[in-house]
Design a protein around this motif. Structure first.
Motif, PDB file in Angstrom:
ATOM      1  N   LYS A 129      63.596 -25.705  37.064  1.00  0.00           N
ATOM      2  CA  LYS A 129      63.688 -24.627  36.082  1.00  0.00           C
ATOM      3  C   LYS A 129      62.921 -25.042  34.838  1.00  0.00           C
ATOM      4  N   ARG A 134      65.685 -19.148  29.912  1.00  0.00           N
ATOM      5  CA  ARG A 134      65.144 -18.080  30.742  1.00  0.00           C
ATOM      6  C   ARG A 134      65.169 -18.489  32.214  1.00  0.00           C
ATOM      7  N   LEU A 136      63.267 -18.979  34.775  1.00  0.00           N
ATOM      8  CA  LEU A 136      61.873 -19.240  35.144  1.00  0.00           C
ATOM      9  C   LEU A 136      61.824 -20.522  35.956  1.00  0.00           C
ATOM     10  N   TYR A 180      60.060 -15.482  37.922  1.00  0.00           N
ATOM     11  CA  TYR A 180      60.766 -15.144  36.685  1.00  0.00           C
ATOM     12  C   TYR A 180      61.641 -13.923  36.922  1.00  0.00           C
TER      13      TYR A 180
END
Length: 379
Positions: A129, A134, A136, A180
């Motif tokens: 990550k 976030r 992502l 994402y």
């Protein structure tokens, strides 16, 4: 290999909770299955086995293989295993990894071009990550393809057998991808650099790599809209055949009593550059194009059962993917699913193909009818 299988099997018996397996490097699959982690470790061990019997009424009794454009449920008039795998998955807040080993007739046919030690890998990837705040992720390795709404795991699909468009687009990819997911859960954006069109080992003579993307929008639990693409080649560099492929689908009311999937694939390969001498060459002009629309509907008849139907058309006049020039085929199927237990699914499906060209090299027939049944368990 045998030692690893034995270790994972022993670990899976130790946990009585049922875990269904999907590619944990993506949150955008049409069917997401819950898993339960091993306490204090973030480790999940799960498995899947699908046994089947297909009876092809259009082939001779001694013909053991169904049409060559099929990779699932391909053996004729014999009980066999389409796909069986055991999977170990690890995940925490910042890292994740998956390793799944497979056997069955599906990998026998679909992984025929891969190296011997790779053919039994259903999934092998690691991810990190990239942001604390976030969703992502960067993942690399071998993973389930994000292209299409059907996978090799039959229990996760609305129909027992696969559509022609699914059988002739990537089930798996190898490379690196970035994914994402927005905080509201409505958007998934994915970009990847892969070794080729469903290839772990890059094609000899192709310098690559290839690119693939996904944009998925889920405005509500009742609707999923998806566009996936591929840009690269599945031919040696000397032929200069660039491939551009698009997959579109909409899943409508997937959890309701009545649901529909609308899908459409369209792809093109540039016509090859053919060298005729040391200096002379014939330039390929234009492109070979194939396309396929499909509609799948299912109706929930009880808490444990569904009926489903499919209508599809596949047009590949140049034989780019199918390998049969002039291939233009309609397909129809009708199926019934019954959940005998929470982790055991019985399925029955009748299917017919109506083609403008012979469907197999074994029998000169343009109509093919079959009946397939399967039992799938997950643990």
């Amino acid at each position: 290999m045998k030692t690893f299988f034995s270790a994972l099997a022993m670990a899976s018996v130790s946990y009585t909770s049922i875990a269904q397996t999907t590619d944990t490097t993506t949150a955008s699959a049409p069917t997401q299955a819950a898993t339960q982690a091993v306490p204090n470790s973030g480790l999940t061990v799960s498995g899947y086995v699908e046994a089947y019997y297909s009876h092809d009424f259009s082939l001779a009794k001694t013909t053991q293989e169904r049409p060559s454009f099929l990779y699932n449920h391909r053996r004729n008039r014999e009980v066999n295993v389409n796909l069986a795998f055991i999977k170990a998955a690890y995940v925490n807040d910042r890292v994740r990894g998956n390793l799944a080993l497979q056997v069955g007739t599906y990998p026998q046919y679909n992984y025929a071009a891969e190296q011997a030690l790779i053919k039994n890998l259903f999934e092998a990837n690691a991810g990190v990550k990239l942001s604390k705040n976030r969703d992502l992720w960067l993942d690399a390795g071998i993973f389930a393809s994000h292209i299409g709404f059907e996978s090799a795991i039959s229990k996760d699909c609305w129909t027992l057998t696969r559509s022609i468009l699914a059988e002739n687009s990537p089930y798996y990819l190898s490379g690196a991808k970035m994914t994402y997911n927005t905080a509201n859960g409505k958007w998934t954006l994915l970009g990847s650099v892969v070794n080729g069109w469903q290839r772990i080992k890059r094609l000899d003579g192709y310098s690559g790599p290839s690119l693939s993307t996904q944009v998925q929008y889920r405005p509500s639990p009742e609707l999923t809209l998806n566009w996936s693409s591929f840009l690269g080649s599945d031919r040696p560099d000397s032929l200069r055949q660039t491939r551009f492929f698009n997959n579109f689908y909409a899943i409508i009311n997937p959890q309701g009593r009545f649901g529909v999937i609308l899908g459409f694939d369209i792809g093109s390969d540039q016509k090859p550059v053919v060298r005729t001498g040391s200096d002379a060459r014939v330039e390929g002009g234009g492109s070979y194009v194939w396309y396929s629309p499909v509609v799948i509907a299912r109706y929930k008849t009880s808490d444990k059962s569904y009926v489903n139907g499919r209508v599809e058309y596949y047009d590949d006049k140049a034989g780019t993917l199918i390998g049969t020039p002039g291939f233009q085929t309609m397909g129809y199927s009708l199926g019934y699913d019954y959940a005998m237990l929470p982790n055991a699914l019985f399925r029955l499906e009748g299917k017919m193909y109506d083609s403008k060209t012979p469907l197999t090299t074994f029998e000169n027939r343009r109509v093919n009818t079959s009946l397939t049944t399967s039992i799938a368990i997950s643990f």
